[in-house]
Write a protein that holds these residues in place. Structure first.
Motif, PDB file in Angstrom:
ATOM      1  N   TRP A 110     -20.431  51.067 -67.945  1.00 47.93           N
ATOM      2  CA  TRP A 110     -20.492  51.110 -66.488  1.00 47.93           C
ATOM      3  C   TRP A 110     -21.689  50.304 -65.983  1.00 47.93           C
ATOM      4  O   TRP A 110     -21.570  49.530 -65.029  1.00 47.93           O
ATOM      5  N   LEU A 111     -22.838  50.464 -66.645  1.00 48.64           N
ATOM      6  CA  LEU A 111     -24.022  49.694 -66.243  1.00 48.64           C
ATOM      7  C   LEU A 111     -23.818  48.196 -66.461  1.00 48.64           C
ATOM      8  O   LEU A 111     -24.249  47.374 -65.653  1.00 48.64           O
ATOM      9  N   PHE A 112     -23.157  47.840 -67.542  1.00 47.21           N
ATOM     10  CA  PHE A 112     -22.885  46.436 -67.834  1.00 47.21           C
ATOM     11  C   PHE A 112     -22.097  45.798 -66.694  1.00 47.21           C
ATOM     12  O   PHE A 112     -22.431  44.702 -66.230  1.00 47.21           O
ATOM     13  N   VAL A 113     -21.065  46.466 -66.237  1.00 49.41           N
ATOM     14  CA  VAL A 113     -20.251  45.920 -65.149  1.00 49.41           C
ATOM     15  C   VAL A 113     -21.030  45.906 -63.837  1.00 49.41           C
ATOM     16  O   VAL A 113     -20.887  44.991 -63.034  1.00 49.41           O
ATOM     17  N   ARG A 114     -21.873  46.892 -63.618  1.00 46.02           N
ATOM     18  CA  ARG A 114     -22.648  46.972 -62.371  1.00 46.02           C
ATOM     19  C   ARG A 114     -23.686  45.858 -62.281  1.00 46.02           C
ATOM     20  O   ARG A 114     -23.976  45.382 -61.196  1.00 46.02           O
TER      21      ARG A 114
END
Length: 119
Positions: A110-114
């Motif tokens: 999720w952090l990677f995409v954000r």
């Protein structure tokens, strides 16, 4: 920025579901047919669920609760179904390892995409 271009999102969704299917196959296949890495089973479980968690989080960043329910629900379901199988054993410790791996994967994905810059 909370989503990838549609073509990457589709690819990630296919990869996430295939990975989950592979984990299910490995979980329920006879022990002699299960793939192994040579690492301890706990590390294999953790990494498998971290991978699937990361894929689901990246594939469904706007539906992170859905991704978490699928990943963590699968971990619980796989252990419960092993209890029902006479040749297998589901253990709380194994479920906890899968939950930890899945949670780490969900957060990282999720952090990677954000934070991934839009191209």
């Amino acid at each position: 920025m909370d989503q990838l271009p549609a073509r990457y999102e589709t690819l990630l969704r296919v990869a996430a579901w295939l990975c989950l299917g592979f984990i299910a196959m490995a979980t329920f296949s006879p022990l002699g047919l299960r793939p192994t890495t040579g690492w301890s089973p706990s590390i294999e479980r953790f990494l498998a669920f971290a991978l699937v968690g990361g894929l689901f989080a990246a594939a469904y960043p706007r539906y992170i609760v859905f991704a978490a329910v699928v990943v963590l629900g699968a971990a619980a379901l796989f252990e419960i179904l092993q209890v029902l199988s006479p040749s297998r054993h589901g253990r709380v410790f194994d479920a906890a390892v899968k939950f930890c791996g899945g949670t780490v994967g969900l957060i990282v994905g999720w952090l990677f995409v954000r934070v991934l810059p839009r191209r």
